[in-house]
Design an enzyme around this catalytic site. Structure first.
Site, mmCIF file in Angstrom:
data_model
loop_
_atom_site.group_PDB
_atom_site.id
_atom_site.type_symbol
_atom_site.label_atom_id
_atom_site.label_comp_id
_atom_site.label_asym_id
_atom_site.label_seq_id
_atom_site.Cartn_x
_atom_site.Cartn_y
_atom_site.Cartn_z
ATOM 1 C CD GLU A 1 65.511 -5.412 59.274
ATOM 2 O OE1 GLU A 1 66.437 -4.604 59.102
ATOM 3 O OE2 GLU A 1 64.650 -5.652 58.405
ATOM 4 C CD GLU B 1 58.912 -5.823 57.781
ATOM 5 O OE1 GLU B 1 59.679 -5.706 56.812
ATOM 6 O OE2 GLU B 1 59.141 -5.308 58.891
HETATM 7 C C1 XIL Z 1 61.026 -0.549 53.838
HETATM 8 C C2 XIL Z 1 59.987 0.276 53.086
HETATM 9 O O1 XIL Z 1 59.045 -0.582 52.483
HETATM 10 C C3 XIL Z 1 60.678 1.114 52.050
HETATM 11 O O2 XIL Z 1 59.733 1.964 51.395
HETATM 12 C C4 XIL Z 1 61.767 1.957 52.686
HETATM 13 O O3 XIL Z 1 62.463 2.630 51.695
HETATM 14 C C5 XIL Z 1 62.731 1.065 53.470
HETATM 15 O O4 XIL Z 1 62.001 0.302 54.406
HETATM 16 N N1 XIL Z 1 62.346 -4.361 56.927
HETATM 17 C C6 XIL Z 1 61.504 -3.527 57.638
HETATM 18 C C7 XIL Z 1 60.694 -2.518 56.915
HETATM 19 O O5 XIL Z 1 61.357 -3.707 58.860
HETATM 20 O O6 XIL Z 1 60.489 -1.368 57.686
HETATM 21 C C8 XIL Z 1 61.330 -2.152 55.590
HETATM 22 O O7 XIL Z 1 60.433 -1.263 54.888
HETATM 23 C C9 XIL Z 1 61.622 -3.393 54.792
HETATM 24 C C10 XIL Z 1 62.615 -4.275 55.512
#
Ligand code: XIL
Length: 366
Positions: free
Chosen positions: A157, A274
């Protein structure tokens, strides 16, 4: 007869015992990893072993459906290190061992991010120290897992048009203290620490077809051009695809497909990393809601998988029982969220069938 019709037929016929219907439905639900494999693709999910303690059925589902996994939390900086320079790899090692036993590839996630930092990190960062702090972390972590991971999300990100910079980079702690070269340095250091891992830039909102998405895509391509021209070892781009059920009209359209072609021309491997679909503002009716979510899965994945450079799909969870959306974007009416492919009992939902259809429609990778 396709799988969805078969299940509809099962539901419509006189299957008297609910249990036997469930068994039949599950039998009809071919493992997504198998459908993916038939096309030379990978399919998987984010993974946290703690969920398996709560639900052995989830463990079974996970192993049957996935051939690739991303640790949801366990390789993030704040999970690995509570005190300066001291690392505890035990939980992450367990996850890697579990995946090795079950022939599941691991996507390392993530080395350099503005989020999920232990409290000690921001306190230690200055223009004098930041480079060393970042490189130490990469050497320790990528070095620890060297040779065991399929890929690393080296930066996460790192773009944010909201930072109002001409280059589109996020004005995060790393950029502020090291400068724009932090990205190049992070990729080079990871390549040195783990020469076998595929090195990925993981990013959100590259897939949305609005002005924000346009700015992100432009910045991403400019960054890649500059980094690749310098020989920086960057092998892939991860598209998070945390999609919103109420934005069906701005997903998977022509500008998105053109962007995937641009990445392909730059020889990037592309991963959906994701995937989930927020149903937080969708109608309460489960049938209606599941249909909207499934239609978006189908549309987005069909468009994505048409492009041979897309090598795999990783969902951010498999069962609605264990989705971060229940905390991140809960429904205002208090109803449980349904963003994933399987329901809280690990039974396939319309979203599962939509993903299966998109995998079946994908051209075979050579
Ligand atoms: C999220 C997890 O799913 C949560 O449990 C945690 O509290 C925060 O992170 N982008 C990403 C992931 O790259 O690592 C994130 O995962 C969601 C957004």
């Amino acid at each position: 007869m396709n799988r969805r019709d078969f299940v509809t037929m099962l539901s419509a016929t006189a299957v008297t015992k609910w249990a036997s219907l469930e068994t039949a439905v599950q039998a009809a639900a071919a493992p997504l990893k198998q459908l993916a494999d038939q096309k030379g693709l990978m399919f998987g999910s984010s993974l946290a072993l703690k969920y398996f303690e709560q639900s052995p059925a989830y463990k079974q589902l996970f192993v049957s459906q996935c051939d690739i996994a991303t640790p949801e939390l366990q390789m993030k900086w704040n999970s690995l290190s509570r005190q300066p320079g001291i690392y505890d790899f035990s939980t992450a090692d367990q996850l890697v061992a579990f995946c090795a036993t079950n022939r599941i590839k691991v996507r390392g996630h993530t080395l350099v991010w503005h989020d999920s930092l232990p409290v000690w990190v921001p306190g230690q960062l200055s223009p004098v120290t930041a480079r060393t702090v970042m490189l130490d972390h990469i050497q320790k972590v990528a070095g620890h897992f060297a040779g065991k991971l399929y890929s690393w999300d080296v930066v996460n990100e790192a773009l944010d048009p909201g930072s109002q910079r001409p280059d589109g980079l996020r004005s995060n702690l790393w950029l502020q203290n090291i400068g724009v070269s932090y990205i190049e340095q992070a990729f080079r250091a990871t390549a040195a620490a783990d020469p076998k891992a595929l090195l990925v830039w993981n990013e959100n909102y590259l897939e949305v077809s609005n002005g924000f998405g346009d700015a992100k895509r432009k910045a991403m391509l400019n960054q890649l051009d500059a980094l690749l021209a310098k020989g920086v070892p960057i092998h892939g781009v991860g598209l998070e695809a945390h999609l919103r059920g109420d934005q069906a009209n701005v997903l998977g359209d022509a500008s998105y497909e053109a962007f995937l072609s641009e990445l392909t021309q730059r020889k990037m491997k592309i991963f959906i990393t994701e995937l989930d679909i927020q149903d937080s503002s969708l109608p309460a009716d489960v049938g209606e809601r599941d249909k909207i979510v499934a239609d978006i899965y189908r549309k987005f994945l069909t468009a994505s998988l048409r492009q041979p450079a897309v090598k795999g799909v990783v969902a951010w969870g498999l069962s609605d029982a264990f989705s971060w959306i229940s905390g991140y974007r809960p429904r205002k009416d208090g109803l449980p969220v349904r963003p994933l492919a399987f329901d809280i009992n690990c039974q396939p939902k319309p979203a599962y069938f939509a993903i299966a259809e998109a995998l079946e429609a994908a051209p075979r990778r050579v």
